[in-house]
Design an enzyme around this catalytic site. Sequence first.
Site, PDB file in Angstrom:
ATOM      1  N   TYR A 119      -9.701  26.032  13.814  1.00  0.00           N
ATOM      2  CA  TYR A 119     -10.243  27.314  13.031  1.00  0.00           C
ATOM      3  C   TYR A 119     -11.874  27.367  13.462  1.00  0.00           C
ATOM      4  O   TYR A 119     -12.247  28.490  13.511  1.00  0.00           O
ATOM      5  CB  TYR A 119     -10.233  27.471  11.762  1.00  0.00           C
ATOM      6  N   GLU A 130       8.214  -0.539   5.587  1.00  0.00           N
ATOM      7  CA  GLU A 130       8.499   0.892   6.103  1.00  0.00           C
ATOM      8  C   GLU A 130       8.538   2.123   5.213  1.00  0.00           C
ATOM      9  O   GLU A 130       7.984   3.079   5.315  1.00  0.00           O
ATOM     10  CB  GLU A 130       9.805   0.928   7.048  1.00  0.00           C
ATOM     11  N   ASP A 183      13.711  -1.305   8.379  1.00  0.00           N
ATOM     12  CA  ASP A 183      15.524  -1.111   8.373  1.00  0.00           C
ATOM     13  C   ASP A 183      15.894  -1.713   9.692  1.00  0.00           C
ATOM     14  O   ASP A 183      15.212  -1.803  10.624  1.00  0.00           O
ATOM     15  CB  ASP A 183      15.875   0.309   8.328  1.00  0.00           C
TER      16      ASP A 183
END
Lengths: 366, 366
Positions: free
Chosen positions: A99, A195, A247
């Site tokens: 911006y 995680e 995982d």
Amino acid sequence: MPERETDKRIIKKLETEAEEIINMAKSKKNPKVSIPLRGLSNVYFDKKDKIIKLGDKQQTRTFFNIGQAKKFMQTFLVANACKEIIETGKTTSIRDLYYMTKHTIGETEENTFDEQSESDPIIEDIEVSFDALREELHLFASSKGAIVGDITIVDSGDDIDCRKQGSGGHAIPSICEADVIQFKECEAKYVLFIEKDAVWRRFNEDKFWKKHKCIIIHGQGVPPRGVRRLLRRMTDELKLPLYVLVDADPWGLYIYSVIKQGSINLAYESVRMAVPSARFIGLSAMDWEKYKLPKEVIIRLNEEDKRRIKEILKYPWFQKPEWQKELHYMVEKNVKLELEALSRKHISFITDTYLPERIEKKQWLE
Amino acid sequence: MPERETDKRIIKKLETEAEEIINMAKSKKNPKVSIPLRGLSNVYFDKKDKIIKLGDKQQTRTFFNIGQAKKFMQTFLVANACKEIIETGKTTSIRDLYYMTKHTIGETEENTFDEQSESDPIIEDIEVSFDALREELHLFASSKGAIVGDITIVDSGDDIDCRKQGSGGHAIPSICEADVIQFKECEAKYVLFIEKDAVWRRFNEDKFWKKHKCIIIHGQGVPPRGVRRLLRRMTDELKLPLYVLVDADPWGLYIYSVIKQGSINLAYESVRMAVPSARFIGLSAMDWEKYKLPKEVIIRLNEEDKRRIKEILKYPWFQKPEWQKELHYMVEKNVKLELEALSRKHISFITDTYLPERIEKKQWLE
């Protein structure tokens, strides 16, 4: 003029580059700037340092070139805005920067930028060309992640005793450079990156960090830059080993891989963000059999998983036999596992049995 | 047996319900449980309390019914797991609960649950039927958001001086009930909720909370349950006004709306999460003209925005003339604005001019 050494160094670089351009113009040369290429064609795995690095291919951006003039202008517009932000002593977001630099050119209908997707790569160009981290340009990304554990850190002048951060923890800021974050009393023997924030909460609630004298950090999925920088600085400055708990699936391996070797997109940052000594402490797909988990906790691989594993099998940093065994197991047995699967044993199996056992028996992969 | 009053109350409820079912079975009746309907058809806006509430429509779930037997079994499986978790004194994630309750039934190939998308609605059923917040069932959702400001809170026994939380802030936990979070010294005159973490960072870096004696909180977009509960408890217990600062777009209005009236999905939680006194302090689409922002900061409405605004125009809580004016302006001038647009004035315009002025001149909408 800013007082901090980093700020002085970066401003000096920005000014020198700008002066060179002005001199080229004055001596009627076509002003140009060289920017290292950031695409896949210029990325390689450095076997010695064990991180993903940027090669030495460069592109040249010149002013008198219809295809490059706009980008040339944008480069110096962003560089100038960064200089101004550094001089105020403040930091800002890359959205804000967009911006601040977006305006209509003269009497035309043409904007300096139409979308943030135009200004973001320019920031990366400046990072690479001027060898300055985005954080050193006083720009921050979105912040994610939290920390608790056996350490006191200083965040912007405030002492944060990470042993007394309740259930929430200290929110890890986006900028974790040495002038923002310093390390004080630390009794921790290692850092554990988790995680998932929900699993991190299990470790915090069970006061795992107290019992095992460590620091626990999560990054809500793929860790943002701030978390990666913090992990790197902790391993460098505090000489602590880093364990990564994810995982047992291609996404978890990707997260581990980003922390350890760096990512292809941010290859130019690996030297300051990657932790090549990071250890994969779990979850292994083989834990399914090892811990006699019931078959219903297994998640089957989808086509995308299979494709990803094929790719991962070829990565130079997954060539060790143990890694190949892990990956082949995943495919052959058609097994993915989430950390939460361990809760089928009991709610705190992961904190009172799984992790202590893995670390004690040195059951990690590197 | 747990010592906390809430825990005792919830366990009592779960046991009473289970005993009733057993008694029905013993007396050879078809065991059944009544669960309030949670769909749109049973949601209404309570004009007196100014929040979205659940109506009194109920559904009955019976055991001897082919279409309902599995859900019946799932309901008591989850209720039993919640009871066990409460008894351990621990908390866990809804993902964990899914794994804890997922198993293969007897010798069949049938699982109690195949996907988490099956167990999550059961948790909501239990919340509604037993008038227990998910947090009171010891279940947490993903945590997001951070807090700094002129208050000391206690989080799980640790004093967190929110005046000394550096650049990161204290990470707001998912469970913000009174037995986890307590309020201590508070000099703040109001609470400011900020949609975006990047804008929150601007407020924190500029020490806005210190100068204006307030508390600043972000929730990374739509605030999660923990943040909503914290906001509600602060307005209730500390008697502080709450200002909500969001983008001038339908998404920002949605966030404001969820905080103030509650959401349709979680209508059964509005009574404990919504803050009907919340004030919309900005951004207004009209700020574009008011603050003479350049036209290039405007974002045009897309079709989805137009559709959303048409819906919002009809909501009972947006019927005041000022709201209608705001919404019609957005459509007629085709203007969306982001908070970052104010940075075109200067980097700290939002903290040193915009917000103080809006609050001082009472320029908010309710």
